[in-house]
Design a protein around this motif. Sequence first.
Motif, PDB file in Angstrom:
ATOM      1  N   LEU A  12      -8.372  -3.682  -9.199  1.00 57.10           N
ATOM      2  CA  LEU A  12      -8.082  -4.150  -7.976  1.00 57.10           C
ATOM      3  C   LEU A  12      -7.999  -2.618  -6.604  1.00 57.10           C
ATOM      4  CD1 LEU A  12      -6.731  -6.855  -6.402  1.00 57.10           C
ATOM      5  CD2 LEU A  12      -4.297  -6.261  -6.653  1.00 57.10           C
ATOM      6  N   ARG A  13      -7.781  -1.963  -7.347  1.00 57.66           N
ATOM      7  CA  ARG A  13      -7.811  -1.108  -6.426  1.00 57.66           C
ATOM      8  C   ARG A  13      -9.607  -0.270  -6.093  1.00 57.66           C
ATOM      9  NH1 ARG A  13      -5.496   5.348  -7.973  1.00 57.66           N
ATOM     10  NH2 ARG A  13      -6.082   5.906  -5.836  1.00 57.66           N
ATOM     11  N   ALA A  14     -10.102  -0.356  -7.704  1.00 60.07           N
ATOM     12  CA  ALA A  14     -11.361   0.090  -7.123  1.00 60.07           C
ATOM     13  C   ALA A  14     -12.781  -0.535  -6.520  1.00 60.07           C
ATOM     14  CB  ALA A  14     -12.065   0.815  -8.853  1.00 60.07           C
ATOM     15  N   GLY A  15     -12.556  -1.809  -7.014  1.00 59.20           N
ATOM     16  CA  GLY A  15     -13.064  -3.590  -6.297  1.00 59.20           C
ATOM     17  C   GLY A  15     -12.993  -3.299  -4.946  1.00 59.20           C
ATOM     18  N   GLY A  16     -11.678  -2.828  -4.030  1.00 60.59           N
ATOM     19  CA  GLY A  16     -11.272  -2.324  -2.644  1.00 60.59           C
ATOM     20  C   GLY A  16     -10.379  -3.943  -2.697  1.00 60.59           C
ATOM     21  N   ASP A  23      -7.045  -3.311  -0.385  1.00 62.80           N
ATOM     22  CA  ASP A  23      -7.705  -3.857   1.267  1.00 62.80           C
ATOM     23  C   ASP A  23      -7.168  -5.115   1.614  1.00 62.80           C
ATOM     24  OD1 ASP A  23      -8.157  -1.372   1.523  1.00 62.80           O
ATOM     25  OD2 ASP A  23     -10.601  -1.402   0.936  1.00 62.80           O
ATOM     26  N   HIS A  24      -7.375  -6.369   0.420  1.00 57.75           N
ATOM     27  CA  HIS A  24      -7.156  -7.229   1.449  1.00 57.75           C
ATOM     28  C   HIS A  24      -5.705  -7.693   1.358  1.00 57.75           C
ATOM     29  CE1 HIS A  24      -6.371 -11.735   1.437  1.00 57.75           C
ATOM     30  NE2 HIS A  24      -6.022 -11.965  -0.305  1.00 57.75           N
ATOM     31  N   TYR A  25      -5.269  -7.072   0.291  1.00 55.02           N
ATOM     32  CA  TYR A  25      -3.348  -7.523   0.576  1.00 55.02           C
ATOM     33  C   TYR A  25      -2.789  -6.379   1.869  1.00 55.02           C
ATOM     34  CZ  TYR A  25      -3.440  -9.891  -3.740  1.00 55.02           C
ATOM     35  OH  TYR A  25      -3.205 -10.940  -4.643  1.00 55.02           O
ATOM     36  N   ALA A  26      -3.736  -5.318   2.747  1.00 56.22           N
ATOM     37  CA  ALA A  26      -2.903  -4.518   3.133  1.00 56.22           C
ATOM     38  C   ALA A  26      -2.653  -5.321   4.300  1.00 56.22           C
ATOM     39  CB  ALA A  26      -3.782  -3.510   3.083  1.00 56.22           C
ATOM     40  N   THR A  27      -4.221  -6.440   4.809  1.00 51.46           N
ATOM     41  CA  THR A  27      -4.173  -7.158   5.851  1.00 51.46           C
ATOM     42  C   THR A  27      -3.500  -8.299   6.329  1.00 51.46           C
ATOM     43  OG1 THR A  27      -6.025  -8.166   5.442  1.00 51.46           O
ATOM     44  CG2 THR A  27      -6.816  -6.531   5.696  1.00 51.46           C
ATOM     45  N   LEU A  28      -2.934  -8.398   5.050  1.00 54.61           N
ATOM     46  CA  LEU A  28      -1.643  -9.769   4.968  1.00 54.61           C
ATOM     47  C   LEU A  28      -0.692  -8.821   5.840  1.00 54.61           C
ATOM     48  CD1 LEU A  28      -3.160 -11.511   1.383  1.00 54.61           C
ATOM     49  CD2 LEU A  28      -3.425 -12.072   4.142  1.00 54.61           C
ATOM     50  N   PRO A  29       0.400  -9.723   6.269  1.00 52.30           N
ATOM     51  CA  PRO A  29       1.623  -9.628   6.694  1.00 52.30           C
ATOM     52  C   PRO A  29       2.789 -10.063   5.859  1.00 52.30           C
ATOM     53  CG  PRO A  29       1.230 -11.775   7.313  1.00 52.30           C
ATOM     54  CD  PRO A  29      -0.099 -11.274   6.478  1.00 52.30           C
ATOM     55  N   VAL A  30       2.354  -8.939   4.258  1.00 48.10           N
ATOM     56  CA  VAL A  30       3.223  -9.039   3.275  1.00 48.10           C
ATOM     57  C   VAL A  30       4.338  -7.677   2.715  1.00 48.10           C
ATOM     58  CG1 VAL A  30       3.238 -10.197   0.809  1.00 48.10           C
ATOM     59  CG2 VAL A  30       1.222 -11.278   2.475  1.00 48.10           C
ATOM     60  N   PRO A  31       4.982  -7.605   2.480  1.00 47.95           N
ATOM     61  CA  PRO A  31       5.186  -6.613   1.992  1.00 47.95           C
ATOM     62  C   PRO A  31       4.877  -5.723   0.617  1.00 47.95           C
ATOM     63  CG  PRO A  31       7.240  -8.332   2.780  1.00 47.95           C
ATOM     64  CD  PRO A  31       6.049  -8.619   2.863  1.00 47.95           C
ATOM     65  N   ARG A  36       0.702   3.943  -1.569  1.00 48.65           N
ATOM     66  CA  ARG A  36       0.063   5.382  -1.513  1.00 48.65           C
ATOM     67  C   ARG A  36      -1.375   5.198  -1.540  1.00 48.65           C
ATOM     68  NH1 ARG A  36      -1.405   8.712  -6.065  1.00 48.65           N
ATOM     69  NH2 ARG A  36      -2.039  10.481  -5.526  1.00 48.65           N
ATOM     70  N   ALA A  37      -1.618   4.191  -2.485  1.00 51.65           N
ATOM     71  CA  ALA A  37      -3.353   3.590  -2.267  1.00 51.65           C
ATOM     72  C   ALA A  37      -3.668   2.755  -1.917  1.00 51.65           C
ATOM     73  CB  ALA A  37      -3.258   2.547  -4.561  1.00 51.65           C
ATOM     74  N   ALA A  38      -2.710   1.933  -1.048  1.00 56.41           N
ATOM     75  CA  ALA A  38      -3.323   1.025   0.046  1.00 56.41           C
ATOM     76  C   ALA A  38      -3.514   1.797   1.358  1.00 56.41           C
ATOM     77  CB  ALA A  38      -2.125   0.157   0.420  1.00 56.41           C
ATOM     78  N   VAL A  39      -2.646   2.936   2.116  1.00 57.65           N
ATOM     79  CA  VAL A  39      -3.275   3.225   2.877  1.00 57.65           C
ATOM     80  C   VAL A  39      -4.967   4.348   2.254  1.00 57.65           C
ATOM     81  CG1 VAL A  39      -0.671   3.393   4.058  1.00 57.65           C
ATOM     82  CG2 VAL A  39      -1.026   5.619   2.221  1.00 57.65           C
ATOM     83  N   ARG A  40      -4.996   4.899   1.138  1.00 58.72           N
ATOM     84  CA  ARG A  40      -6.389   5.882   0.765  1.00 58.72           C
ATOM     85  C   ARG A  40      -7.264   5.220   1.123  1.00 58.72           C
ATOM     86  NH1 ARG A  40      -5.538   9.727  -3.163  1.00 58.72           N
ATOM     87  NH2 ARG A  40      -3.148  11.159  -3.019  1.00 58.72           N
TER      88      ARG A  40
END
Length: 273
Positions: free
Chosen positions: A106-110, A113-121, A269-273
């Motif tokens: 999930l981290r390598a394939g981007g 980024d999809h989860y980071a755009t969702l209003p989900v904690p 940490r991984a989502a903001v990179r």
Amino acid sequence: MSVVPAEVLPGGALAAEERARVPAALGPRARLWPSLGAVYRAQLSRARVARIPLLFVATFQSIGIMILMRGVVDGGAEAQAVVAGSSVLVVAFVALNLLAQYFGQLRAGGGLDHYATLPVPPAAVVLGAAGAYASFTVPGTIVTAVFGCVLFGLPVANLWVLVAVIPLAGAALAGLGAALGLLAPRPELATLLGQLGMSAALLLGVLPPDRLPDVVRYARDLLPSTYGVEAFARTFRGDPDWAFVLGDLAVCAGVGVASLAVATWAYRRAAVR
């Protein structure tokens, strides 16, 4: 009759400026538990088809290990350790190994980024995925435990303790697997770390502790699944010491909370990179 803009009326410009300063009303912030339920259901539906064959592999693997150990172990405390360790190994295979691979990919394939755009904690993403993967271990763990009890002649009266062992050991191992997948710089390394973690759960959880060297026993105490194995193994005795069982489950729960917290931090940490 003429139409006059509000700005040219006395006080109109001031009123328009005040309205411009008022921030637009935003929608309510997503709460943890509804978000957790949504992520859990989404992960469960996505992984249902792909993970069921792997669950059979995990179950048959644990049953095969017990059949091999039957030629070495006759009964007693060693048989209790083998059955308990083999049952929790199903949880380790899915919650630790597969979850590390999932978050690594999930981290390598981007996908983060999809989860980071969702209003989900972030905690909802980690807990939802961990809970979905741990849910697949329930039938395999029960089948393995029942088969082991029949194979080694152990009592089945206290198998209800799996209701506590599966979620607590699953939380501890799933948090560790998610953290490994999110912290690994490459998906291949995440897969390797997940495989090593499952191998550690196999060697340190299934083998009777009395036959392990002292140094290896100390390493066994650091493994999160050890306390779930110990709690389950104690219930096979004629008069289980429930205080020790609850103590092992409490340690397992504490490790689960800590590992899931680390996984949530690794996700941020991984989502903001």
